[in-house]
Design an enzyme around this catalytic site. Sequence first.
Site, PDB file in Angstrom:
ATOM      1  N   SER A 202       0.799  -1.325  -0.340  1.00 14.09           N
ATOM      2  CA  SER A 202       0.025   0.175  -0.111  1.00 14.09           C
ATOM      3  C   SER A 202       0.812   1.242  -0.026  1.00 14.09           C
ATOM      4  CB  SER A 202      -0.970   0.110   1.160  1.00 14.09           C
ATOM      5  OG  SER A 202      -0.303  -0.201   2.495  1.00 14.09           O
ATOM      6  N   HIS A 255       1.281   5.083   4.303  1.00 16.16           N
ATOM      7  CA  HIS A 255       0.488   5.416   3.229  1.00 16.16           C
ATOM      8  C   HIS A 255       0.908   7.056   2.963  1.00 16.16           C
ATOM      9  CE1 HIS A 255      -2.925   2.442   3.967  1.00 16.16           C
ATOM     10  NE2 HIS A 255      -1.843   1.834   3.727  1.00 16.16           N
TER      11      HIS A 255
END
Length: 278
Positions: A202, A255
């Site tokens: 991610s 992230h």
Amino acid sequence: MVRVIAVSNPRLAQAFVDYMTTQGIELRVHNTGEAAEIWLADDSHLEQVQHELQQFLIDPLNSRYRAASWQAGNTDADLHYQGFSYLQTLRSKAGPLTLGVMALCIVVYILMQILGDDTLMYWLSWPQDSSQYLQLWRWVSHAFLHFSLLHITFNLLWWWYLGGPLEKRLGSGKLFVLAVVSAFFSGWAQSLFSGALFGGLSGVVYALMGYCWLSGERAPERGLMLPRGLMVFSVLWLVAGYFDILGMSIANAAHVAGLVLGLLMAFWDTRHRAHNEQ
């Protein structure tokens, strides 16, 4: 002129061109011998074309595309549709690095189900102490670890959706650099908060989001884009992770670090174009 995509089936390319003609957008097909390239004359329509292309690749057999070919006079445009498959869709939009990373993540996930998470974490996790610093693969291999089917599905879909076009347009080298650098920095950021107990692609995915979105905003002729609506959704998802309203463990620092890095790399890669327009 902007190259939109290259596909192996020229009939398929012509069907999409015919459909976009009915939408008032001019596209051209150039056959190279190995593939049929679709080119856009007016890059101001790039975002709409990219959106329509995604819908077309999902369901190329839809009656509206055949109807468009008949309307345009290309009544043979659907003769070879039966040769098209979802596997061809997957391959047509992705290069070898994109597909290779997907395959590697899937293999690692299967091994985690067979051998257990701890076994794969032992070999692939972020370095836990200085004794592992020279095990250089650890600085990026944490990106191949996924802990649920939802986790790996979500990440690989985004990786394919964003990484594939980037590799097709800018080359495997650019995608490799972006993936390695973002895996390292997103992993480093996450390790400051959770130690070595994390994994997933991610951080790299968020770097791709930032890179593709800003590249599309600053240099649309590069052929990269992420619709603003999806970018807003991604940022809202990131923010939601900090409030623990999703009921799952999320690598928030990875992230944020990935997104910031992707934006910075896109800004750097498009700096000359922005300067030339001033």
